[in-house]
Write a protein that holds these residues in place. Structure first.
Motif, PDB file in Angstrom:
ATOM      1  N   LEU A   1       0.830  -1.209   0.000  1.00 22.20           N
ATOM      2  CA  LEU A   1       0.000   0.000   0.000  1.00 22.20           C
ATOM      3  C   LEU A   1       0.861   1.254   0.000  1.00 22.20           C
ATOM      4  O   LEU A   1       0.552   2.230  -0.682  1.00 22.20           O
ATOM      5  N   ILE A   2       1.947   1.224   0.767  1.00 21.46           N
ATOM      6  CA  ILE A   2       2.861   2.374   0.790  1.00 21.46           C
ATOM      7  C   ILE A   2       3.450   2.584  -0.600  1.00 21.46           C
ATOM      8  O   ILE A   2       3.455   3.698  -1.120  1.00 21.46           O
ATOM      9  N   ASN A   3       3.948   1.524  -1.199  1.00 17.71           N
ATOM     10  CA  ASN A   3       4.548   1.630  -2.532  1.00 17.71           C
ATOM     11  C   ASN A   3       3.541   2.126  -3.563  1.00 17.71           C
ATOM     12  O   ASN A   3       3.839   3.030  -4.350  1.00 17.71           O
TER      13      ASN A   3
ATOM     14  N   GLY B   1       0.741   3.795  -3.105  1.00 14.96           N
ATOM     15  CA  GLY B   1       0.341   5.165  -2.833  1.00 14.96           C
ATOM     16  C   GLY B   1       1.378   6.178  -3.282  1.00 14.96           C
ATOM     17  O   GLY B   1       1.050   7.209  -3.885  1.00 14.96           O
ATOM     18  N   LEU B   2       2.641   5.900  -2.997  1.00 17.78           N
ATOM     19  CA  LEU B   2       3.708   6.821  -3.399  1.00 17.78           C
ATOM     20  C   LEU B   2       3.860   6.883  -4.915  1.00 17.78           C
ATOM     21  O   LEU B   2       3.994   7.965  -5.497  1.00 17.78           O
ATOM     22  N   LEU B   3       3.843   5.737  -5.561  1.00 22.91           N
ATOM     23  CA  LEU B   3       3.980   5.719  -7.024  1.00 22.91           C
ATOM     24  C   LEU B   3       2.775   6.347  -7.710  1.00 22.91           C
ATOM     25  O   LEU B   3       2.929   7.090  -8.689  1.00 22.91           O
ATOM     26  N   LEU B   4       1.582   6.089  -7.190  1.00 21.56           N
ATOM     27  CA  LEU B   4       0.370   6.674  -7.750  1.00 21.56           C
ATOM     28  C   LEU B   4       0.397   8.199  -7.619  1.00 21.56           C
ATOM     29  O   LEU B   4       0.198   8.917  -8.601  1.00 21.56           O
ATOM     30  N   SER B   5       0.668   8.676  -6.433  1.00 23.15           N
ATOM     31  CA  SER B   5       0.710  10.132  -6.212  1.00 23.15           C
ATOM     32  C   SER B   5       1.804  10.787  -7.048  1.00 23.15           C
ATOM     33  O   SER B   5       1.576  11.813  -7.676  1.00 23.15           O
ATOM     34  N   GLY B   6       2.981  10.202  -7.031  1.00 20.27           N
ATOM     35  CA  GLY B   6       4.094  10.780  -7.784  1.00 20.27           C
ATOM     36  C   GLY B   6       3.830  10.859  -9.272  1.00 20.27           C
ATOM     37  O   GLY B   6       4.091  11.876  -9.908  1.00 20.27           O
TER      38      GLY B   6
ATOM     39  N   PRO C   1      -3.859   8.590   1.178  1.00 23.30           N
ATOM     40  CA  PRO C   1      -4.466   7.794   2.252  1.00 23.30           C
ATOM     41  C   PRO C   1      -3.913   6.368   2.328  1.00 23.30           C
ATOM     42  O   PRO C   1      -3.819   5.803   3.419  1.00 23.30           O
ATOM     43  N   LEU C   2      -3.527   5.813   1.192  1.00 27.18           N
ATOM     44  CA  LEU C   2      -2.925   4.477   1.223  1.00 27.18           C
ATOM     45  C   LEU C   2      -1.654   4.481   2.058  1.00 27.18           C
ATOM     46  O   LEU C   2      -1.409   3.576   2.859  1.00 27.18           O
ATOM     47  N   VAL C   3      -0.848   5.518   1.868  1.00 29.20           N
ATOM     48  CA  VAL C   3       0.406   5.630   2.612  1.00 29.20           C
ATOM     49  C   VAL C   3       0.123   5.857   4.096  1.00 29.20           C
ATOM     50  O   VAL C   3       0.715   5.199   4.962  1.00 29.20           O
ATOM     51  N   ASN C   4      -0.784   6.772   4.411  1.00 27.23           N
ATOM     52  CA  ASN C   4      -1.080   7.084   5.811  1.00 27.23           C
ATOM     53  C   ASN C   4      -1.688   5.893   6.550  1.00 27.23           C
ATOM     54  O   ASN C   4      -1.343   5.632   7.703  1.00 27.23           O
TER      55      ASN C   4
END
Length: 131
Positions: free
Chosen positions: A11-13, A15-20, A47-50
């Motif tokens: 989820l962290i990965n 979320g970061l890749l999606l947002s970036g 929210p995925l990252v958080n």
């Protein structure tokens, strides 16, 4: 529901890749509607990252140290934001354009996502072995 289907590091990965990627794409938008739509889409990755960090933190930090860890997170985030804003204040608009700021922000998020995709699976295995 997502945490039951995916590992927290996934989820962290994601979320970061999606947002970036959506933030970088927003820098190329030709009209306001597309720009705002891309930033709206980028906001769904955070929210995925958080959620993942909030769920993972109690598992990797001892309960008696949780207050100290949380006490360090906010000041470090504020310091990094202040340093970044200082860099932007000094270098904009002479060296940087607005698009470059989006490239830098999206690139940093995507780069951290790639780094975490390489590092976090191994850490996740180590954490599971300790339990």
């Amino acid at each position: 529901m997502l945490t039951q289907k995916f590992n927290l590091y996934q989820l962290i990965n994601a979320g970061l890749l999606l947002s970036g990627s959506f933030i970088i794409a927003a820098s190329f938008a030709e009209n306001t509607f597309i720009f705002l739509s891309l930033l709206f889409a980028a906001a769904f990755g955070l929210p995925l990252v958080n959620i993942a960090i909030g769920g993972w933190m109690p598992g990797i930090v001892e309960p008696k140290m949780m207050g100290r860890v949380q006490g360090w997170i906010s000041p470090l985030m504020m310091l990094s934001q202040s340093i970044t804003l200082g860099f932007i204040a000094v270098s904009f608009p002479e060296f940087l354009r607005v698009e470059m700021l989006y490239w830098m922000e999206g690139g940093c998020l995507a780069l951290v996502g790639v780094f975490y995709s390489l590092v976090l699976p191994g850490l996740n295995k180590k954490i599971r072995k300790k339990r």
